[in-house]
Motif scaffolding. Structure first.
Motif, PDB file in Angstrom:
ATOM      1  N   ASN A 214      -6.547   6.943  19.496  1.00  0.00           N
ATOM      2  CA  ASN A 214      -7.623   6.332  20.277  1.00  0.00           C
ATOM      3  C   ASN A 214      -8.826   5.989  19.405  1.00  0.00           C
ATOM      4  O   ASN A 214      -9.537   5.014  19.664  1.00  0.00           O
ATOM      5  CB  ASN A 214      -8.055   7.270  21.401  1.00  0.00           C
ATOM      6  N   ASP A 215      -9.066   6.799  18.382  1.00  0.00           N
ATOM      7  CA  ASP A 215     -10.206   6.569  17.494  1.00  0.00           C
ATOM      8  C   ASP A 215      -9.884   5.620  16.351  1.00  0.00           C
ATOM      9  O   ASP A 215     -10.758   4.893  15.882  1.00  0.00           O
ATOM     10  CB  ASP A 215     -10.692   7.897  16.909  1.00  0.00           C
ATOM     11  N   HIS A 216      -8.629   5.627  15.863  1.00  0.00           N
ATOM     12  CA  HIS A 216      -8.301   4.928  14.622  1.00  0.00           C
ATOM     13  C   HIS A 216      -7.360   3.736  14.786  1.00  0.00           C
ATOM     14  O   HIS A 216      -7.067   3.057  13.795  1.00  0.00           O
ATOM     15  CB  HIS A 216      -7.673   5.904  13.627  1.00  0.00           C
ATOM     16  N   ALA A 217      -6.888   3.473  15.994  1.00  0.00           N
ATOM     17  CA  ALA A 217      -5.911   2.397  16.181  1.00  0.00           C
ATOM     18  C   ALA A 217      -6.591   1.039  16.278  1.00  0.00           C
ATOM     19  O   ALA A 217      -6.537   0.359  17.303  1.00  0.00           O
ATOM     20  CB  ALA A 217      -5.062   2.670  17.418  1.00  0.00           C
ATOM     21  N   VAL A 218      -7.227   0.633  15.172  1.00  0.00           N
ATOM     22  CA  VAL A 218      -7.884  -0.674  15.109  1.00  0.00           C
ATOM     23  C   VAL A 218      -6.923  -1.662  14.462  1.00  0.00           C
ATOM     24  O   VAL A 218      -5.988  -1.269  13.753  1.00  0.00           O
ATOM     25  CB  VAL A 218      -9.196  -0.593  14.306  1.00  0.00           C
ATOM     26  N   PRO A 219      -7.109  -2.955  14.677  1.00  0.00           N
ATOM     27  CA  PRO A 219      -6.225  -3.947  14.044  1.00  0.00           C
ATOM     28  C   PRO A 219      -6.203  -3.793  12.525  1.00  0.00           C
ATOM     29  O   PRO A 219      -7.236  -3.614  11.887  1.00  0.00           O
ATOM     30  CB  PRO A 219      -6.863  -5.279  14.462  1.00  0.00           C
ATOM     31  N   GLY A 220      -5.008  -3.847  11.938  1.00  0.00           N
ATOM     32  CA  GLY A 220      -4.863  -3.736  10.499  1.00  0.00           C
ATOM     33  C   GLY A 220      -4.695  -2.326   9.979  1.00  0.00           C
ATOM     34  O   GLY A 220      -4.561  -2.120   8.768  1.00  0.00           O
ATOM     35  N   ASN A 221      -4.686  -1.330  10.878  1.00  0.00           N
ATOM     36  CA  ASN A 221      -4.629   0.069  10.444  1.00  0.00           C
ATOM     37  C   ASN A 221      -3.307   0.739  10.804  1.00  0.00           C
ATOM     38  O   ASN A 221      -3.182   1.963  10.706  1.00  0.00           O
ATOM     39  CB  ASN A 221      -5.791   0.851  11.074  1.00  0.00           C
ATOM     40  N   ASP A 223      -0.433   0.856   9.295  1.00  0.00           N
ATOM     41  CA  ASP A 223       0.239   1.553   8.192  1.00  0.00           C
ATOM     42  C   ASP A 223      -0.312   2.965   8.023  1.00  0.00           C
ATOM     43  O   ASP A 223       0.439   3.929   7.812  1.00  0.00           O
ATOM     44  CB  ASP A 223       0.076   0.770   6.891  1.00  0.00           C
ATOM     45  N   ARG A 224      -1.641   3.120   8.113  1.00  0.00           N
ATOM     46  CA  ARG A 224      -2.235   4.449   7.988  1.00  0.00           C
ATOM     47  C   ARG A 224      -1.855   5.334   9.174  1.00  0.00           C
ATOM     48  O   ARG A 224      -1.671   6.544   9.023  1.00  0.00           O
ATOM     49  CB  ARG A 224      -3.759   4.330   7.875  1.00  0.00           C
ATOM     50  N   LEU A 225      -1.737   4.745  10.352  1.00  0.00           N
ATOM     51  CA  LEU A 225      -1.339   5.523  11.522  1.00  0.00           C
ATOM     52  C   LEU A 225       0.105   6.002  11.386  1.00  0.00           C
ATOM     53  O   LEU A 225       0.426   7.137  11.760  1.00  0.00           O
ATOM     54  CB  LEU A 225      -1.498   4.695  12.791  1.00  0.00           C
ATOM     55  N   ARG A 226       0.972   5.140  10.852  1.00  0.00           N
ATOM     56  CA  ARG A 226       2.362   5.551  10.621  1.00  0.00           C
ATOM     57  C   ARG A 226       2.424   6.670   9.579  1.00  0.00           C
ATOM     58  O   ARG A 226       3.230   7.606   9.706  1.00  0.00           O
ATOM     59  CB  ARG A 226       3.190   4.352  10.180  1.00  0.00           C
ATOM     60  N   THR A 227       1.588   6.552   8.553  1.00  0.00           N
ATOM     61  CA  THR A 227       1.536   7.602   7.534  1.00  0.00           C
ATOM     62  C   THR A 227       1.095   8.925   8.143  1.00  0.00           C
ATOM     63  O   THR A 227       1.663   9.988   7.846  1.00  0.00           O
ATOM     64  CB  THR A 227       0.570   7.200   6.401  1.00  0.00           C
ATOM     65  N   PHE A 228       0.092   8.875   9.001  1.00  0.00           N
ATOM     66  CA  PHE A 228      -0.397  10.077   9.670  1.00  0.00           C
ATOM     67  C   PHE A 228       0.720  10.713  10.502  1.00  0.00           C
ATOM     68  O   PHE A 228       0.952  11.932  10.436  1.00  0.00           O
ATOM     69  CB  PHE A 228      -1.591   9.724  10.556  1.00  0.00           C
ATOM     70  N   ARG A 229       1.430   9.913  11.269  1.00  0.00           N
ATOM     71  CA  ARG A 229       2.500  10.427  12.132  1.00  0.00           C
ATOM     72  C   ARG A 229       3.637  11.016  11.304  1.00  0.00           C
ATOM     73  O   ARG A 229       4.194  12.070  11.640  1.00  0.00           O
ATOM     74  CB  ARG A 229       3.014   9.304  13.034  1.00  0.00           C
ATOM     75  N   TYR A 230       4.000  10.355  10.190  1.00  0.00           N
ATOM     76  CA  TYR A 230       5.093  10.843   9.351  1.00  0.00           C
ATOM     77  C   TYR A 230       4.723  12.167   8.678  1.00  0.00           C
ATOM     78  O   TYR A 230       5.528  13.115   8.676  1.00  0.00           O
ATOM     79  CB  TYR A 230       5.429   9.792   8.297  1.00  0.00           C
ATOM     80  N   ARG A 231       3.520  12.250   8.124  1.00  0.00           N
ATOM     81  CA  ARG A 231       3.114  13.493   7.450  1.00  0.00           C
ATOM     82  C   ARG A 231       2.948  14.635   8.441  1.00  0.00           C
ATOM     83  O   ARG A 231       3.229  15.791   8.116  1.00  0.00           O
ATOM     84  CB  ARG A 231       1.814  13.254   6.670  1.00  0.00           C
ATOM     85  N   LEU A 232       2.510  14.316   9.650  1.00  0.00           N
ATOM     86  CA  LEU A 232       2.424  15.348  10.672  1.00  0.00           C
ATOM     87  C   LEU A 232       3.816  15.848  11.051  1.00  0.00           C
ATOM     88  O   LEU A 232       4.011  17.044  11.307  1.00  0.00           O
ATOM     89  CB  LEU A 232       1.701  14.806  11.906  1.00  0.00           C
ATOM     90  N   LEU A 262       5.550  12.889  19.920  1.00  0.00           N
ATOM     91  CA  LEU A 262       4.548  12.182  19.111  1.00  0.00           C
ATOM     92  C   LEU A 262       4.525  10.703  19.465  1.00  0.00           C
ATOM     93  O   LEU A 262       5.507   9.987  19.251  1.00  0.00           O
ATOM     94  CB  LEU A 262       4.843  12.354  17.612  1.00  0.00           C
ATOM     95  N   PRO A 263       3.405  10.203  20.005  1.00  0.00           N
ATOM     96  CA  PRO A 263       3.327   8.791  20.401  1.00  0.00           C
ATOM     97  C   PRO A 263       3.528   7.855  19.210  1.00  0.00           C
ATOM     98  O   PRO A 263       3.170   8.169  18.079  1.00  0.00           O
ATOM     99  CB  PRO A 263       1.897   8.662  20.965  1.00  0.00           C
ATOM    100  N   GLU A 264       4.109   6.700  19.472  1.00  0.00           N
ATOM    101  CA  GLU A 264       4.262   5.665  18.455  1.00  0.00           C
ATOM    102  C   GLU A 264       2.914   4.982  18.215  1.00  0.00           C
ATOM    103  O   GLU A 264       2.173   4.728  19.166  1.00  0.00           O
ATOM    104  CB  GLU A 264       5.282   4.630  18.901  1.00  0.00           C
ATOM    105  N   PRO A 265       2.578   4.690  16.967  1.00  0.00           N
ATOM    106  CA  PRO A 265       1.297   4.014  16.707  1.00  0.00           C
ATOM    107  C   PRO A 265       1.310   2.573  17.193  1.00  0.00           C
ATOM    108  O   PRO A 265       2.293   1.853  17.019  1.00  0.00           O
ATOM    109  CB  PRO A 265       1.179   4.080  15.177  1.00  0.00           C
ATOM    110  N   ARG A 266       0.248   2.175  17.830  1.00  0.00           N
ATOM    111  CA  ARG A 266       0.065   0.790  18.258  1.00  0.00           C
ATOM    112  C   ARG A 266      -1.429   0.499  18.326  1.00  0.00           C
ATOM    113  O   ARG A 266      -2.252   1.403  18.493  1.00  0.00           O
ATOM    114  CB  ARG A 266       0.720   0.538  19.616  1.00  0.00           C
ATOM    115  N   VAL A 267      -1.781  -0.745  18.176  1.00  0.00           N
ATOM    116  CA  VAL A 267      -3.187  -1.149  18.168  1.00  0.00           C
ATOM    117  C   VAL A 267      -3.777  -0.977  19.562  1.00  0.00           C
ATOM    118  O   VAL A 267      -3.226  -1.490  20.541  1.00  0.00           O
ATOM    119  CB  VAL A 267      -3.329  -2.608  17.698  1.00  0.00           C
TER     120      VAL A 267
END
Length: 282
Positions: A214-221, A223-232, A262-267
């Motif tokens: 909710n805080d970080h799912a901005v357009p263009g981000n 890849d970082r959200l996927r990285t966060f989910r994978y490392r978690l 774990l929710p899938e990342p989306r903008v």
């Protein structure tokens, strides 16, 4: 740039508050707060300058101080600028944009002088002047320099980029330091929840990940959200492996847990030009 409040003047602070507050009880309470002191290595010391570190009143006092020292002053300063001036301030962190480098240099000199009058100074490690914007990349290519510099603000790294159609756009990615810090915190929490039922931990992680998105799912981000989910996912699996001496959890089982909890990342946030667009019925 960021402002250091180590030498904040208590006298100026009280004068600024008195502009809007006439209640003497409130003023006395603020005086007690600012003289609360600090405890260092078990020893209490009175604070003659600055704001009490960690006190709930400190952010409010800092904002009041900067309103009079910076906000009102910069609004007057920008009227005499030769080009556009963009000002964004959040607490003591500020980003400013200028059309010409000479304007940026002049502002920085004037601002330092302004702060000195009120016992403040710029944080040396957080104050930079960089070339950024629509023409930054072409200008640096012409000079034989590398890619445009980036800057961090409010947890995001801001990058001079281009859209799919080739137009200039500001790309925002979760700052690497912020990402690592969040994962370290979650690692500690998972360790404390090691003996909880898997479903209970999964439900907790679901709310954590959704809140982070909710805080970080901005357009263009993404890849970082996927990285966060994978490392978690790796951290959660490591926690599950420590639960007993029995054979470790398989990746197939882990994939099921991740898919379930774990929710899938989306903008979740629109582009700025859409967010601030207004359409009138007429």
């Amino acid at each position: 740039m960021a402002v250091s409040f180590d030498n904040l003047s208590h006298e100026w602070m009280l004068r600024f508050v008195q502009h809007r507050v006439a209640d003497r009880r409130i003023l006395r309470l603020i005086q007690k707060w600012r003289k609360a002191g600090v405890r260092e290595e078990g020893e209490w010391k009175e604070t003659e300058m600055g704001t009490p570190q960690g006190a709930v009143i400190s952010p409010l006092l800092a904002n009041i101080y900067l309103h009079y020292v910076f906000d009102l002053w910069v609004q007057a300063w920008r009227k005499h600028a030769r080009g556009d001036v963009v000002v964004v301030r959040y607490a003591d962190d500020t980003v400013l944009g200028f059309q010409a480098q000479t304007e940026a240099d002049r502002f920085l000199e004037d601002f330092r002088e302004r702060l000195r009058k009120f016992g403040l100074e710029l944080h040396p490690e957080k104050t930079r002047r960089i070339e950024f914007g629509r023409y930054a990349e072409s200008n640096r290519v012409r000079r034989g320099e590398g890619k445009p510099e980036t800057f961090d603000f409010l947890g995001f790294t801001h990058i001079s980029g281009k859209s799919r159609k080739g137009f200039f756009t500001v790309r925002r990615q979760t700052a690497a330091k912020r990402l690592r810090k969040k994962l370290r915190e979650l690692k500690q929490h998972l360790r404390a929840r090691r003996h909880e039922p898997v479903a209970l931990t999964g439900k907790w992680l679901q709310s954590v990940v959704q809140g982070y998105f909710n805080d970080h799912a901005v357009p263009g981000n993404l890849d970082r959200l996927r990285t966060f989910r994978y490392r978690l996912t790796l951290l959660w699996r490591a926690q599950l492996l420590q639960r007993s001496q029995r054979p470790g959890i398989t990746w197939d089982r882990m994939a099921q847990l991740v898919c379930r909890w774990l929710p899938e990342p989306r903008v979740l946030h629109p582009w700025p030009f859409r967010r601030f667009a207004a359409i009138h019925p007429s």
